[in-house]
Design an enzyme around this catalytic site. Structure first.
Site, PDB file in Angstrom:
ATOM      1  N   HIS A 271       0.766  -1.093  -0.104  1.00  0.00           N
ATOM      2  CA  HIS A 271      -0.034   0.071   0.035  1.00  0.00           C
ATOM      3  C   HIS A 271       0.870   1.336  -0.042  1.00  0.00           C
ATOM      4  O   HIS A 271       1.926   1.061   0.611  1.00  0.00           O
ATOM      5  CB  HIS A 271      -0.916   0.052   1.323  1.00  0.00           C
ATOM      6  CG  HIS A 271      -2.062   1.033   1.189  1.00  0.00           C
ATOM      7  ND1 HIS A 271      -1.999   2.365   1.467  1.00  0.00           N
ATOM      8  CD2 HIS A 271      -3.396   0.664   0.455  1.00  0.00           C
ATOM      9  CE1 HIS A 271      -3.079   2.788   1.087  1.00  0.00           C
ATOM     10  NE2 HIS A 271      -4.012   2.200   0.843  1.00  0.00           N
ATOM     11  N   ASP A 328      -7.909  -4.944  -0.693  1.00  0.00           N
ATOM     12  CA  ASP A 328      -8.504  -5.923  -1.916  1.00  0.00           C
ATOM     13  C   ASP A 328      -8.095  -7.415  -1.664  1.00  0.00           C
ATOM     14  O   ASP A 328      -8.670  -8.177  -2.365  1.00  0.00           O
ATOM     15  CB  ASP A 328      -7.913  -5.310  -3.073  1.00  0.00           C
ATOM     16  CG  ASP A 328      -8.246  -4.030  -3.580  1.00  0.00           C
ATOM     17  OD1 ASP A 328      -7.288  -3.074  -3.616  1.00  0.00           O
ATOM     18  OD2 ASP A 328      -9.612  -3.599  -3.411  1.00  0.00           O
TER      19      ASP A 328
END
Ligand code: SDX
Length: 392
Positions: A271, A328
């Site tokens: 991320h 996700d």
């Protein structure tokens, strides 16, 4: 230039912004919408209430949320001529491409320019967008399946109406399992906003030229589509299915992801901001276990996902680079258990993110932010004289 943001007076040209909507701390794994923790909102609230909070800044009273729900219903009609536009797409078109186009097309049928100064205008634009975007999002699925397009069910709450538009058939009754409904609601909450991520920054950038809300959100949908961003949830499932087909050897894929000569990345890992853990991933992982066991779904890719996570988090390469599961990584496993097809996963992300896009566009316009104009570091050729063709 390394992404460090200093909100000095020059920030107005740097592509960075000030916002009062979402706070996140990548080191501590903290995510709050308007000061409320994501953990408490996911536990105690519902998606429409969280959408109201993100867009208008406060948790709604009962009267306010009832009015919001009814006003959304009021604007839920999508012009019949929009069907001519969706009919122009092949059934094989990716739903995100269709959704971005249809969202932009909504401007043609709702040309009224939003006066940011006018509270009524802004409120109407919010309700119209919450309503019409939801309807056309389901049309992308129905079109791909060759099914008749459904309309918003004004007798149902927002998320229930979404599920009915997606899955009801004229030939049989549709019972929405409360477990499924609540899981969808929670997933939408967890995706509702996320500060200045790629798609939200796109919405703000496009809106900063005073382009309309539908046009700005259409651009945000396109940005979200990319596999490095929202498209990752579809890519995670495709990766897990590939590992399953290949015999389930997660170590082989972890080594592949570490190989600099191999473009393969562990989808759902890493991320831009969270360098410890993504708080949403923790909640979604727990929900995946709960939903699959409540529905009696035994999906082998869940076990593969857990083994992949465990093995990767023991691996120096991932730990040294602060690569952890993100929002996700587990969401697609729940979507699949709920009957959502893989190609619709990123549309689900877009529906969840819609309140955030609306709120950030609204904030940027009400704050009269200048047109976005990031600067650059020029590293090209110095001044030089023109060279005529015969001398090249
Ligand atoms: C979302 O920004 C947001 O808030 C986004 C989002 C939201 O809610 O809006 O949270 C939603 O987009 C989540 C991210 C979904 N994307 C993926 O899961 C795709 C896989 N992940 C990556 O491609 C990557 O981790 C990013 C794009 C998410 C982040 O990229 P960064 O921070 O720019 O990391 P990087 O590209 O600078 O990589 C740093 C190092 C590199 O290795 P070295 O060059 O140092 O040797 O980490 C490696 C990278 O090769 N790396 C990975 C990896 N992600 C980074 N290696 C293997 N697998 C990965 N997934």
């Amino acid at each position: 230039l390394t992404g460090a943001i200093t909100l000095d007076p020059g920030y107005k040209n740097s592509g960075s912004c000030q916002s009062a909507i979402t706070f996140l701390d990548g080191e501590q794994g903290i995510l709050r919408y308007r000061g409320y923790s994501i953990e408490q909102l996911a536990e105690h609230s519902n998606f429409l209430e969280v959408a109201y909070l993100i867009i208008f800044g406060e948790l709604p009273s009962n009267d306010q949320i009832v009015k919001f729900e009814n006003d959304i219903r009021k604007y839920s009609i999508v012009n019949e001529e929009m069907k001519g536009i969706i009919d122009g797409f092949p059934k094989t078109a990716h739903p995100m491409g269709v959704l971005s186009s249809l969202t932009s097309a909504l401007t043609a049928f709702n040309p009224k320019v939003v006066d940011a100064e006018c509270e009524k205008d802004m409120y109407e634009a919010v309700c119209k967008t919450m309503a019409k975007f939801l309807v056309i999002a389901t049309w992308t699925y129905r079109k791909a399946k060759g099914l008749p397009l459904n309309y918003y069910d004004n007798t149902q709450p927002y998320v229930d109406s979404f599920m009915r538009m997606m899955f009801t058939l004229p030939t049989e009754p549709y019972d929405l399992d409360p477990v499924v409904r609540n899981a969808i609601d929670k997933l939408f909450i967890l995706h509702a906003d996320h500060e200045q991520n790629c798609s939200t920054s796109t919405v703000r950038m496009v809106g900063s030229s005073h382009a309309g809300l539908f046009a700005s959100i259409s651009a945000g949908v396109s940005a979200l589509w990319g596999p490095l961003h929202g498209g990752a949830n579809q890519a995670v499932l495709e990766m897990l299915e590939e590992i399953q087909k290949d015999g389930g050897d997660v170590t082989k894929f972890i080594e592949k992801a570490k190989d600099k000569n191999d473009p393969f990345r562990l989808m759902g890992f890493g991320h831009r901001v969270y360098k410890n853990f993504d708080p949403r991933a923790r909640i979604i992982k727990k929900a995946a276990n709960e939903v699959l066991s409540k529905l009696g779904v035994d999906d082998p890719v869940l076990a593969i996902a857990k083994e992949l996570e465990a093995k990767a988090l023991e691996d120096k390469y991932f730990v040294d680079r602060h690569l952890y599961p993100n929002v996700d990584f587990y969401s697609g496993i729940i979507y699949r258990a709920l009957g959502i097809p893989t190609e619709m996963f990123t549309v689900m992300f877009a529906i969840g993110r819609l309140p955030g896009w609306i709120a950030q566009w609204k904030e940027m316009r009400i704050n009269k932010e200048p047109i976005g104009r990031p600067r650059q570091l020029y590293v090209g050729a110095p001044l030089r004289e023109f060279v005529p063709m015969e001398k090249r």
